[in-house]
Design a protein around this motif. Structure first.
Motif, PDB file in Angstrom:
ATOM      1  N   LEU A 149     112.847  27.620 -19.224  1.00  0.00           N
ATOM      2  CA  LEU A 149     113.058  26.394 -19.768  1.00  0.00           C
ATOM      3  C   LEU A 149     111.812  25.819 -19.664  1.00  0.00           C
ATOM      4  CD1 LEU A 149     116.650  25.363 -18.994  1.00  0.00           C
ATOM      5  CD2 LEU A 149     116.022  26.577 -20.962  1.00  0.00           C
ATOM      6  N   ALA A 150     110.952  25.267 -20.741  1.00  0.00           N
ATOM      7  CA  ALA A 150     109.726  24.459 -20.564  1.00  0.00           C
ATOM      8  C   ALA A 150     109.953  23.173 -21.259  1.00  0.00           C
ATOM      9  CB  ALA A 150     108.486  25.155 -21.095  1.00  0.00           C
ATOM     10  N   TYR A 151     109.943  22.090 -20.491  1.00  0.00           N
ATOM     11  CA  TYR A 151     110.030  20.638 -20.887  1.00  0.00           C
ATOM     12  C   TYR A 151     108.844  19.586 -20.353  1.00  0.00           C
ATOM     13  CZ  TYR A 151     113.056  20.899 -16.897  1.00  0.00           C
ATOM     14  OH  TYR A 151     113.448  20.887 -15.781  1.00  0.00           O
ATOM     15  N   ALA A 152     108.934  18.656 -20.973  1.00  0.00           N
ATOM     16  CA  ALA A 152     107.995  17.526 -20.607  1.00  0.00           C
ATOM     17  C   ALA A 152     108.868  16.654 -19.411  1.00  0.00           C
ATOM     18  CB  ALA A 152     107.587  16.544 -21.809  1.00  0.00           C
ATOM     19  N   TYR A 195     108.799  23.656 -15.706  1.00  0.00           N
ATOM     20  CA  TYR A 195     109.194  25.067 -16.129  1.00  0.00           C
ATOM     21  C   TYR A 195     110.336  25.641 -15.083  1.00  0.00           C
ATOM     22  CZ  TYR A 195     104.737  24.680 -18.437  1.00  0.00           C
ATOM     23  OH  TYR A 195     103.690  24.227 -19.226  1.00  0.00           O
ATOM     24  N   GLN A 196     111.418  25.782 -15.787  1.00  0.00           N
ATOM     25  CA  GLN A 196     112.790  25.977 -14.906  1.00  0.00           C
ATOM     26  C   GLN A 196     113.004  27.205 -15.329  1.00  0.00           C
ATOM     27  OE1 GLN A 196     115.942  23.365 -15.701  1.00  0.00           O
ATOM     28  NE2 GLN A 196     117.437  24.297 -14.339  1.00  0.00           N
ATOM     29  N   LEU A 199     109.305  24.464 -11.320  1.00  0.00           N
ATOM     30  CA  LEU A 199     108.262  24.339 -10.891  1.00  0.00           C
ATOM     31  C   LEU A 199     107.302  23.475 -11.876  1.00  0.00           C
ATOM     32  CD1 LEU A 199     107.788  28.439 -11.006  1.00  0.00           C
ATOM     33  CD2 LEU A 199     107.463  27.214  -8.898  1.00  0.00           C
ATOM     34  N   PRO A 200     106.320  23.061 -11.405  1.00  0.00           N
ATOM     35  CA  PRO A 200     105.467  21.950 -12.286  1.00  0.00           C
ATOM     36  C   PRO A 200     104.328  23.124 -13.118  1.00  0.00           C
ATOM     37  CG  PRO A 200     104.582  21.941 -10.181  1.00  0.00           C
ATOM     38  CD  PRO A 200     105.801  22.784 -10.037  1.00  0.00           C
ATOM     39  N   LEU A 201     104.189  24.227 -12.614  1.00  0.00           N
ATOM     40  CA  LEU A 201     103.289  25.277 -13.279  1.00  0.00           C
ATOM     41  C   LEU A 201     103.873  26.477 -13.786  1.00  0.00           C
ATOM     42  CD1 LEU A 201     100.374  24.876 -10.569  1.00  0.00           C
ATOM     43  CD2 LEU A 201     100.547  23.991 -12.976  1.00  0.00           C
ATOM     44  N   ASP A 202     103.691  27.024 -14.815  1.00  0.00           N
ATOM     45  CA  ASP A 202     104.197  28.055 -15.427  1.00  0.00           C
ATOM     46  C   ASP A 202     103.610  29.486 -14.846  1.00  0.00           C
ATOM     47  OD1 ASP A 202     106.023  29.754 -16.846  1.00  0.00           O
ATOM     48  OD2 ASP A 202     104.712  29.482 -18.731  1.00  0.00           O
ATOM     49  N   ASP A 257     101.936  34.060  -9.028  1.00  0.00           N
ATOM     50  CA  ASP A 257     101.893  33.064  -8.999  1.00  0.00           C
ATOM     51  C   ASP A 257     103.266  32.173  -8.604  1.00  0.00           C
ATOM     52  OD1 ASP A 257      99.388  33.249 -10.386  1.00  0.00           O
ATOM     53  OD2 ASP A 257     100.278  33.576 -12.458  1.00  0.00           O
ATOM     54  N   LEU A 258     104.327  32.870  -8.114  1.00  0.00           N
ATOM     55  CA  LEU A 258     105.195  32.241  -7.744  1.00  0.00           C
ATOM     56  C   LEU A 258     105.258  31.665  -6.402  1.00  0.00           C
ATOM     57  CD1 LEU A 258     108.136  35.008  -8.886  1.00  0.00           C
ATOM     58  CD2 LEU A 258     107.656  32.551  -9.717  1.00  0.00           C
ATOM     59  N   PRO A 259     106.043  30.731  -5.762  1.00  0.00           N
ATOM     60  CA  PRO A 259     105.959  30.262  -4.327  1.00  0.00           C
ATOM     61  C   PRO A 259     106.284  31.589  -3.617  1.00  0.00           C
ATOM     62  CG  PRO A 259     107.453  28.734  -5.545  1.00  0.00           C
ATOM     63  CD  PRO A 259     107.085  30.052  -6.392  1.00  0.00           C
ATOM     64  N   ALA A 260     105.550  31.412  -2.251  1.00  0.00           N
ATOM     65  CA  ALA A 260     105.624  32.715  -1.418  1.00  0.00           C
ATOM     66  C   ALA A 260     106.941  33.030  -0.988  1.00  0.00           C
ATOM     67  CB  ALA A 260     104.866  32.252  -0.136  1.00  0.00           C
TER      68      ALA A 260
END
Length: 155
Positions: free
Chosen positions: A103-106, A114-115, A133-136, A142-145
């Motif tokens: 899901l991407a939303y403002a 980005y959920q 996350l705030p970044l896609d 690119d995912l958190p460790a």
């Protein structure tokens, strides 16, 4: 009345960690110990929050896999406005392909969120993951460790 009670229970489940130990500095996802990163807080044994992401997971019964994940996605979409929905596939702990919805939303602050809602089987356990996350992320790196230790994107 029975359906209303079921629906109320359904809404309460997303961030409850059934069958998990008490929260501490060490988290456990389907038998894999996950160290808590600096700057992050274990809200519960199955929920982590911090400056760059929020992560939660819930273990499900196999019979819940048909009804709960679509309902979780529907409720998440309903909480936001102008949501872009994209299906994707990933793997959890090198298991079978898991189904996901992005899901991407403002956000209220003018940025984007980005959920990633993923449901699948990890080490024989049905699980639903909710990561915001705030970044896609375009690829697993690119995912958190912490998330990279159990989730692989198929991009």
């Amino acid at each position: 009345m029975k359906n209303l009670l079921f629906f109320a229970l359904l809404l309460a489940l997303p961030f409850t960690g059934r069958a998990q130990a008490a929260a501490g500095s060490q988290l456990n996802f389907c038998g894999v110990n996950l160290p808590l990163e600096n700057g992050y807080t274990a809200v519960s044994s199955s929920e982590v929050t911090g400056p760059a992401y929020q992560l939660a997971w819930v273990y499900l019964d196999y019979r819940e896999m048909r009804t709960y994940p679509p309902e979780h996605v529907r409720v998440a979409k309903k909480k936001q406005k102008n949501v872009e929905v994209t299906p994707f596939t990933c793997t959890l702990l090198d298991g079978p392909p898991a189904q996901g919805t992005r899901l991407a939303y403002a956000t209220e602050t003018g940025g984007m969120a980005y959920q990633y809602i993923v449901f699948g089987i990890a080490k024989g356990q049905p699980v639903l993951i909710d990561l915001t996350l705030p970044l896609d992320p375009e690829k697993t790196a690119d995912l958190p460790a912490l998330v990279q230790q159990f989730m692989r994107l198929e991009k």
